[in-house]
Motif scaffolding. Structure first.
Motif, PDB file in Angstrom:
ATOM      1  N   UNK A  49       0.263  -4.964  61.517  1.00 23.08           N
ATOM      2  CA  UNK A  49       2.017  -5.143  61.705  1.00 23.08           C
ATOM      3  C   UNK A  49       2.086  -3.433  62.022  1.00 23.08           C
ATOM      4  N   UNK A  50       2.904  -3.729  63.327  1.00 21.40           N
ATOM      5  CA  UNK A  50       4.505  -2.098  63.908  1.00 21.40           C
ATOM      6  C   UNK A  50       3.398  -1.486  63.353  1.00 21.40           C
ATOM      7  N   UNK A  51       2.547  -0.539  64.245  1.00 21.39           N
ATOM      8  CA  UNK A  51       1.883   0.408  64.185  1.00 21.39           C
ATOM      9  C   UNK A  51       3.519   1.359  64.720  1.00 21.39           C
ATOM     10  N   UNK A  52       4.370   0.345  65.924  1.00 19.72           N
ATOM     11  CA  UNK A  52       5.020   1.500  66.889  1.00 19.72           C
ATOM     12  C   UNK A  52       6.293   1.495  65.219  1.00 19.72           C
ATOM     13  N   UNK A  53       6.469   1.412  63.406  1.00 20.70           N
ATOM     14  CA  UNK A  53       7.210   2.277  63.228  1.00 20.70           C
ATOM     15  C   UNK A  53       7.448   3.673  62.785  1.00 20.70           C
TER      16      UNK A  53
ATOM     17  N   UNK B 191      -9.401   5.051  60.993  1.00 23.94           N
ATOM     18  CA  UNK B 191     -10.022   5.122  61.874  1.00 23.94           C
ATOM     19  C   UNK B 191      -9.445   4.210  63.219  1.00 23.94           C
ATOM     20  N   UNK B 192      -9.422   2.509  62.196  1.00 21.26           N
ATOM     21  CA  UNK B 192      -8.801   2.052  63.498  1.00 21.26           C
ATOM     22  C   UNK B 192      -7.204   2.633  63.211  1.00 21.26           C
ATOM     23  N   UNK B 193      -6.559   3.405  62.588  1.00 16.32           N
ATOM     24  CA  UNK B 193      -4.762   3.327  62.520  1.00 16.32           C
ATOM     25  C   UNK B 193      -4.734   4.408  63.877  1.00 16.32           C
ATOM     26  N   UNK B 194      -5.688   5.505  63.210  1.00 14.54           N
ATOM     27  CA  UNK B 194      -6.676   6.735  64.390  1.00 14.54           C
ATOM     28  C   UNK B 194      -6.957   6.099  66.222  1.00 14.54           C
ATOM     29  N   UNK B 195      -7.119   5.337  65.649  1.00 16.54           N
ATOM     30  CA  UNK B 195      -7.980   4.482  67.128  1.00 16.54           C
ATOM     31  C   UNK B 195      -6.639   4.144  68.415  1.00 16.54           C
ATOM     32  N   UNK B 196      -5.356   4.126  67.748  1.00 17.35           N
ATOM     33  CA  UNK B 196      -3.983   3.737  68.466  1.00 17.35           C
ATOM     34  C   UNK B 196      -3.179   5.251  69.048  1.00 17.35           C
ATOM     35  N   UNK B 197      -3.698   6.386  68.783  1.00 24.36           N
ATOM     36  CA  UNK B 197      -3.652   7.591  68.711  1.00 24.36           C
ATOM     37  C   UNK B 197      -3.020   7.543  70.073  1.00 24.36           C
ATOM     38  N   UNK B 198      -4.447   7.860  70.930  1.00 20.90           N
ATOM     39  CA  UNK B 198      -5.058   8.005  72.064  1.00 20.90           C
ATOM     40  C   UNK B 198      -3.580   7.235  73.662  1.00 20.90           C
ATOM     41  N   UNK B 199      -3.180   6.347  72.612  1.00 20.90           N
ATOM     42  CA  UNK B 199      -2.285   4.846  72.968  1.00 20.90           C
ATOM     43  C   UNK B 199      -1.160   5.212  73.098  1.00 20.90           C
ATOM     44  N   UNK B 200      -0.799   6.286  71.864  1.00 21.39           N
ATOM     45  CA  UNK B 200       0.335   6.146  71.748  1.00 21.39           C
ATOM     46  C   UNK B 200       1.283   7.105  71.941  1.00 21.39           C
ATOM     47  N   UNK B 201       0.363   9.322  71.631  1.00 17.46           N
ATOM     48  CA  UNK B 201       1.012  10.213  71.920  1.00 17.46           C
ATOM     49  C   UNK B 201       0.959   9.908  73.380  1.00 17.46           C
ATOM     50  N   UNK B 202       0.560   9.516  74.840  1.00 18.00           N
ATOM     51  CA  UNK B 202       0.677   9.672  76.136  1.00 18.00           C
ATOM     52  C   UNK B 202       2.367   9.015  76.645  1.00 18.00           C
ATOM     53  N   UNK B 203       2.291   7.623  75.723  1.00 17.24           N
ATOM     54  CA  UNK B 203       3.426   7.268  75.645  1.00 17.24           C
ATOM     55  C   UNK B 203       4.527   7.632  75.242  1.00 17.24           C
ATOM     56  N   UNK B 204       4.928   7.797  74.262  1.00 11.37           N
ATOM     57  CA  UNK B 204       5.653   9.129  73.659  1.00 11.37           C
ATOM     58  C   UNK B 204       6.823  10.003  74.485  1.00 11.37           C
ATOM     59  N   UNK B 205       4.786  11.230  74.278  1.00  9.99           N
ATOM     60  CA  UNK B 205       5.112  12.036  74.982  1.00  9.99           C
ATOM     61  C   UNK B 205       6.184  12.697  76.593  1.00  9.99           C
ATOM     62  N   UNK B 206       4.951  11.339  77.384  1.00 15.01           N
ATOM     63  CA  UNK B 206       6.284  11.250  78.595  1.00 15.01           C
ATOM     64  C   UNK B 206       7.100  10.584  78.842  1.00 15.01           C
TER      65      UNK B 206
END
Lengths: 187, 278
Positions: A49-53, B191-206
């Motif tokens: 739920x909400x990683x965007x938090x 690991x599952x949570x950290x897997x989001x990083x390659x998506x989250x970092x470029x979108x946020x930093x851009x």
């Protein structure tokens, strides 16, 4: 280029840059929340739920408490609108506090990739989530007439735990990435 | 609904929120609930438009009312006094077995009161995103007294949503082309949570890097140097004033009844007891 730690940060400033950072933060929080709402992660259902938090937390740490608050508050309103959930002012306020409290820690953070900064960021995640979700959950005492036990176990604990799991893991990654951006751009 | 000024709509919605949460009196809650239904019907919303929102509200209502109030009784603890008249004093038979269930008539009425209160609030607020022009948010909050900077932030964030949504999709496609799997099943939760990083970092930093250019462009155009004007102009009509006056009267009446005439506390109407007496 090293950050100048002798210059005191004006964390309560709200000029043009802060207006844009807050707007970008709110829109980003809304888009990511919406994207992950419709796209659940198999095998991680309890924390899916909400990683965007992490976005209001990070924007608070990077740009101060006002930007953090607006990112959480307005971002949650927009996310709920995009998802079709309506308007829940107390939960919006709780999300705002999740960004505001890390923002208060931003005065102590100059180099985002230092261990001390990351530990301060992590502490702010726990404190911000605790206060933000407590305010939002306690509103249910007044709005829905629920008792304290229900508020704690049905509202506060699930929201608090999922928020800190995402925040504790993803905030350091964003802080280190932001430090690299700052170094590359010479800021 | 389109003809009503957004400021008047927000004032009404908040007046209804505070009225509904000021009392547990069944008569007052029923009147507020009726007002909320009339208000919602004025929006002429279709089920198709709002079903996602109502699904979310139904989960909320189920947890609060069915689980917490009716089944466990926890949700009524703060308002309903202990004890009361049991709905099934001698238990009941189900599938040939005898069950005892401590549900009281008072707790059941509290569930009805909760339903009226939460539905009233939901009816008022769920319609806002469906019936309000997104260009009007900045002007609305500015005219309601919010500083220009904050009001413009709201306006600007609406405009950034399509851009950021596109960036998110482009980044996702680019990372997938590199073999990125967001929904991979391997690894523990960390690991599952950290897997989001390659998506989250470029979108946020851009987003952060591009915001520098936007801020510079706004500074060059003199943003914040003088009182801001808004492209979307808001004008009060007579019906907006009627709605505002009605909102004020509604809130004031509820507050007076609740606090001056002691109609704030939870009570059960006599006819409700009659339904459960044999």
């Amino acid at each position: 280029m090293e950050a100048d730690t002798t210059v005191k940060k004006k964390i309560w400033a709200f000029g043009t840059k802060e207006v844009v950072y807050a707007a970008i933060g709110a829109a980003l929080y809304a888009v990511l929340t919406w994207a992950f709402n419709v796209w659940q992660i198999p095998g991680a259902g309890n924390v899916g739920i909400r990683p965007a938090i992490v976005i209001p937390m990070f924007f608070g740490i990077a740009f101060g408490p006002i930007v953090g608050f607006i990112t959480g508050f307005v971002g949650n309103i927009l996310a709920d609108m995009l998802s079709g959930y309506g308007f829940w002012i107390w939960w919006d306020l709780g999300n705002g506090l999740i960004g505001l409290i890390p923002g208060m820690f931003s005065a102590l953070i100059y180099r985002y990739n230092e261990t001390k900064s990351i530990l301060l960021g992590e502490a702010s995640v726990v404190l911000g989530s605790a206060v933000g979700m407590a305010v939002a959950s306690l509103s249910e005492l007044w709005v829905s007439g629920a008792d304290m036990k229900t508020v704690i176990f049905a509202n506060f604990i699930p929201a608090f735990l999922t928020n800190i799991v995402w925040g504790l893991v993803l905030l350091p990654i964003l802080m280190i990435a932001y430090a690299a951006i700052l170094k590359r751009s010479g800021r | 609904m389109d003809h009503i000024d957004p400021r008047a709509r927000f004032i009404f919605s908040f007046a209804l929120l505070f009225s509904a949460t000021a009392t547990w009196n069944p008569n007052i809650l029923f009147v507020i609930f009726l007002i909320a239904i009339i208000w919602y019907s004025m929006g002429r919303l279709t089920w198709k438009e709002t079903k996602v929102g109502w699904f979310m509200i139904s989960i909320l209502l189920f947890t609060m009312i069915v689980v917490n109030t009716i089944i466990t009784g926890g949700g009524a603890g703060g308002v309903v006094p202990p004890g009361g008249q049991l709905v099934w004093p001698n238990g009941f038979e189900l599938f040939g077995k005898h069950f005892t269930f401590g549900l009281t008539v008072e707790r059941l009425w509290f569930a009805v009161s909760q339903l009226m209160r939460i539905l009233s609030i939901s009816l008022a607020f769920i319609m806002i995103p469906y019936t309000m022009d997104s260009r009007a948010y900045g002007a609305t909050f500015s005219k309601l007294g919010l500083p220009d900077g904050l009001a413009y932030t709201m306006e600007l964030s609406f405009r950034f949503i399509p851009t950021l949504a596109r960036n998110f999709q482009v980044t996702l496609d680019a990372q997938r082309a590199r073999g990125f799997e967001l929904d991979g099943r391997k690894g523990n939760i960390l690991h599952k949570i950290r897997r989001i990083a390659p998506l989250l970092i470029p979108v946020t930093m851009n987003a952060i890097v591009s915001s520098e250019d936007i801020a510079n462009a706004m500074d060059l155009r003199g943003f914040g140097q003088s009182k801001r004007t808004w492209l979307h102009e808001l004008i009060f009509h007579w019906w907006d004033w009627v709605l505002i006056v009605f909102s004020v009267i509604m809130l004031a009446t509820v507050l007076v009844l609740a606090f001056r005439f002691n109609m704030r506390l939870f009570s059960v109407p006599q006819w409700w007891y009659g339904l459960f007496s044999k």
